[in-house]
Design a protein around this motif. Sequence first.
Motif, PDB file in Angstrom:
ATOM      1  N   GLU A  55       1.018  -1.072   0.173  1.00  0.00           N
ATOM      2  CA  GLU A  55      -0.025   0.086   0.073  1.00  0.00           C
ATOM      3  C   GLU A  55       0.950   1.038  -0.033  1.00  0.00           C
ATOM      4  OE1 GLU A  55      -3.364  -0.207  -0.258  1.00  0.00           O
ATOM      5  OE2 GLU A  55      -3.705  -2.143   0.450  1.00  0.00           O
ATOM      6  N   HIS A  56       1.028   1.729  -1.231  1.00  0.00           N
ATOM      7  CA  HIS A  56       2.236   2.881  -1.387  1.00  0.00           C
ATOM      8  C   HIS A  56       2.094   3.993  -0.252  1.00  0.00           C
ATOM      9  CE1 HIS A  56       3.638   0.253  -4.471  1.00  0.00           C
ATOM     10  NE2 HIS A  56       2.424   0.508  -5.187  1.00  0.00           N
ATOM     11  N   ILE A  57       0.855   4.529  -0.197  1.00  0.00           N
ATOM     12  CA  ILE A  57       0.871   5.524   0.662  1.00  0.00           C
ATOM     13  C   ILE A  57       1.074   5.455   2.162  1.00  0.00           C
ATOM     14  CG2 ILE A  57      -1.873   5.233   1.052  1.00  0.00           C
ATOM     15  CD1 ILE A  57      -0.223   8.794   0.344  1.00  0.00           C
ATOM     16  N   VAL A  58       0.677   3.942   2.436  1.00  0.00           N
ATOM     17  CA  VAL A  58       0.770   3.721   4.068  1.00  0.00           C
ATOM     18  C   VAL A  58       2.471   3.820   4.274  1.00  0.00           C
ATOM     19  CG1 VAL A  58       0.721   1.860   5.431  1.00  0.00           C
ATOM     20  CG2 VAL A  58      -1.150   2.615   4.258  1.00  0.00           C
ATOM     21  N   ASP A  59       3.204   2.893   3.129  1.00  0.00           N
ATOM     22  CA  ASP A  59       4.534   2.745   3.311  1.00  0.00           C
ATOM     23  C   ASP A  59       5.366   4.283   3.242  1.00  0.00           C
ATOM     24  OD1 ASP A  59       4.105  -0.143   3.228  1.00  0.00           O
ATOM     25  OD2 ASP A  59       4.602  -0.252   1.130  1.00  0.00           O
ATOM     26  N   ALA A  60       4.892   4.981   2.449  1.00  0.00           N
ATOM     27  CA  ALA A  60       5.314   6.501   2.129  1.00  0.00           C
ATOM     28  C   ALA A  60       5.097   7.242   3.641  1.00  0.00           C
ATOM     29  CB  ALA A  60       4.646   7.153   1.080  1.00  0.00           C
ATOM     30  N   CYS A  61       3.993   6.963   4.333  1.00  0.00           N
ATOM     31  CA  CYS A  61       3.847   7.530   5.475  1.00  0.00           C
ATOM     32  C   CYS A  61       4.632   7.095   6.544  1.00  0.00           C
ATOM     33  CB  CYS A  61       2.379   7.623   5.785  1.00  0.00           C
ATOM     34  SG  CYS A  61       1.231   8.734   5.113  1.00  0.00           S
ATOM     35  N   LYS A  62       4.889   5.700   6.697  1.00  0.00           N
ATOM     36  CA  LYS A  62       5.787   4.958   7.583  1.00  0.00           C
ATOM     37  C   LYS A  62       7.378   5.738   7.392  1.00  0.00           C
ATOM     38  CE  LYS A  62       5.426   1.729   9.670  1.00  0.00           C
ATOM     39  NZ  LYS A  62       5.541   1.505  11.261  1.00  0.00           N
ATOM     40  N   ARG A  63       7.730   5.708   6.117  1.00  0.00           N
ATOM     41  CA  ARG A  63       8.921   6.175   5.974  1.00  0.00           C
ATOM     42  C   ARG A  63       9.401   7.641   6.310  1.00  0.00           C
ATOM     43  NH1 ARG A  63       7.799   4.571   0.974  1.00  0.00           N
ATOM     44  NH2 ARG A  63       8.604   2.454   0.352  1.00  0.00           N
ATOM     45  N   PHE A  64       8.201   8.508   5.963  1.00  0.00           N
ATOM     46  CA  PHE A  64       8.343   9.954   6.222  1.00  0.00           C
ATOM     47  C   PHE A  64       8.390   9.987   7.981  1.00  0.00           C
ATOM     48  CE2 PHE A  64       6.632  14.276   7.332  1.00  0.00           C
ATOM     49  CZ  PHE A  64       7.221  14.831   6.108  1.00  0.00           C
ATOM     50  N   LEU A  65       7.736   9.330   8.513  1.00  0.00           N
ATOM     51  CA  LEU A  65       7.494   9.446  10.015  1.00  0.00           C
ATOM     52  C   LEU A  65       9.041   8.777  10.638  1.00  0.00           C
ATOM     53  CD1 LEU A  65       6.203   9.491  12.758  1.00  0.00           C
ATOM     54  CD2 LEU A  65       5.562   7.165  12.556  1.00  0.00           C
ATOM     55  N   HIS A  66       9.595   8.001   9.862  1.00  0.00           N
ATOM     56  CA  HIS A  66      10.984   7.370  10.397  1.00  0.00           C
ATOM     57  C   HIS A  66      12.068   8.457  10.156  1.00  0.00           C
ATOM     58  CE1 HIS A  66      14.249   4.584  11.202  1.00  0.00           C
ATOM     59  NE2 HIS A  66      14.748   4.988  10.069  1.00  0.00           N
TER      60      HIS A  66
END
Length: 61
Positions: free
Chosen positions: A28-39
């Motif tokens: 789920e690209h948007i979910v993964d992108a949000c996790k990367r941004f948070l990290h």
Amino acid sequence: MHRDLIHLRAPRFDEQQILAWWQWQTCEHIVDACKRFLHHDGWINFRRRAMLISYASYKLG
């Protein structure tokens, strides 16, 4: 939860899906992108935070 939405939840706990969520590999690209941004930044806005929590609650149970 509304009875029409019960089918959205996984029928059982899936450890592989939780592991994929933690490793930003949910497909789920948007979910993964949000996790990367948070990290990367250590902070995300309330909409992204709500989306991650909704994904974890509804998709992962």
